[in-house]
Design an enzyme around this catalytic site. Sequence first.
Site, short mmCIF file in Angstrom:
data_model
loop_
_atom_site.label_atom_id
_atom_site.label_comp_id
_atom_site.label_asym_id
_atom_site.label_seq_id
_atom_site.Cartn_x
_atom_site.Cartn_y
_atom_site.Cartn_z
CB CYS A 1 2.64 -6.71 2.28
SG CYS A 1 2.05 -5.05 2.68
CE LYS B 1 -4.84 -4.53 -0.67
NZ LYS B 1 -4.04 -3.80 0.34
CB SER C 1 -5.52 2.46 6.98
OG SER C 1 -4.70 1.74 7.88
CG ASP D 1 -2.07 -0.96 1.11
OD1 ASP D 1 -1.86 -2.05 0.58
OD2 ASP D 1 -3.17 -0.62 1.58
#
Length: 557
Positions: free
Chosen positions: A121, A123, A470, A80
């Site tokens: 992370c 995804k 977020s 992100d």
Amino acid sequence: MELRSNFPVGSPRWATRRTQWKALGLTDEDLTKPKIAVVNSSSKLAPCFSHLDDIADRVCEAVRQAGGVAFEIRTVAPTDFIMAAGGKGGYVLSSRDLLANDVEAAVEGAMLDGMICLASCDKTTPGQLMAAGRINVPTIVIPCGYQPCGVLDSGEPADIEEVFIQAGHVATGGITVEDLCSISDRAIKGPGVCTGMGTANTMHIVAEALGMTLPGAAPVAANSPKMWDNAARSAAAILDAVRHGRTPRSIMTAGAFRNAAAAVLAVSGSINSVKHLQAIAVETGVDVDINGLFTELAEHVRPLAAVRPSGPDSIEDFEGAGGARAVLTQLKPVLDLHATTITGESLNQALEGFEVPDPELIRPLDNPRGVQATIQILRGSLAPEGSIVKLSATEKREDRFAGPARVFEEAAAAISAIETGAVLPGEVLVLRGVGPVGTPGMGMASNVVFALNGAGLTGKVAVVTDGQLSGLVNQGIVVGEVKPEGGVDGPLRLVRDGDRVAIDIPARTVDLDVPAGELDHRRTESAAPRSGGQTRGWLGLYARNVSPLEHGATLSR
């Protein structure tokens, strides 16, 4: 063992594969063994992925020692904070689906026998699980750990989310650039994912609740002895799964998805897990309404843990208290304990004999840390297909807010209006066109929320958006992921400045107070829904094929 990766001896396919693999140093004996993909989303763009190459090497060697052959394959590594800079943020969520297709192309193209997925992370975990559900070869997920948390001179912890929040105060003079850089310099002290209960740690826990990791695998500190032990044991586990034909579709059942949703609520996890779980279900072929599951379970499951920023505890303390295994143990009364895990055990067997090390930090169902579910699904005339609100794990919130809409089509325009004082207390800031179709790929709305915080408007201005928030944000009254999104036909597309918007969290409603006839009139006179203007490249392909957010925003059209 009969393996799909083996072809008749002497056939053209056998001969050409033998030629290529012998050139890599494999023996004829190796060519008869189970062939395992080690899915590595390594990247030097961010610390989330910077340690994965070493893990991949160790896992490949562990597969060899366990009697298999490992082939490392690379995928895109979505992050992100780095990749949201371009394409209005659309490359982040869309890369989840690109990752799933990366995996499919390599594993199905080569007809490999199983997968070990190195989860990092936000995804990577959902993308890997989507691929697993789609191609249905035996798969195990290895959570590759959270980063060491930084510490300020005051002794207070500091992480990248704090940097993100404080950056919203620079424009209004709430913090100097020098002080912001001081926090930034100390926020990350090693490789791994963000330290709070954001999307990454939540999805690692989800993978365990779905039965797709070794028991007790999440969360884990990056490069810790526990992480390396999990990695080594996962190699033996995947070979056993290949031998016994334990596939993702036999593990990720409707009951397993219910278990995962309960786990997310119990840890006050990321709201992004809702759309990711729906996407995994779609790819796995499981007919389950994830929004409905969260709505149902919210009546029974309160936060059993309270990890920063939703509560006071650190992720290290949460891991020490038993992590996901302890949470699932405390959730037993509401779980499907017959669900199968990758090891071949039922969930009940996997939890048998486990005692929660700290039942005050991870509490039982009848003595939760908070009094309300922290993920609330809101519906109403503005969000007929649902929307999401994230609440604190430790504070009771019964917010109601109604006011005139201030509509923005771009996050940058909204932030500029906030910084110049054009957004007023009592208004509902509506940010639309940042959903999967409208951006395309889903833009980040949290920077708008943090700009409001920096301007002293938290709680004085509500936010309604179809954008992504977020996984850690819970400031003020923020309704995210409104469905249908503003990039398609639906109420959000028809909101105008001055329209009254009413949010009622206890009633779980978000409504647009405009007569139906007026909305019909606006629909006939307005332009066609916008598609973000992206027609070429990956984002153009994504925009033309993405399914609605309520169906997980997968490429299933």
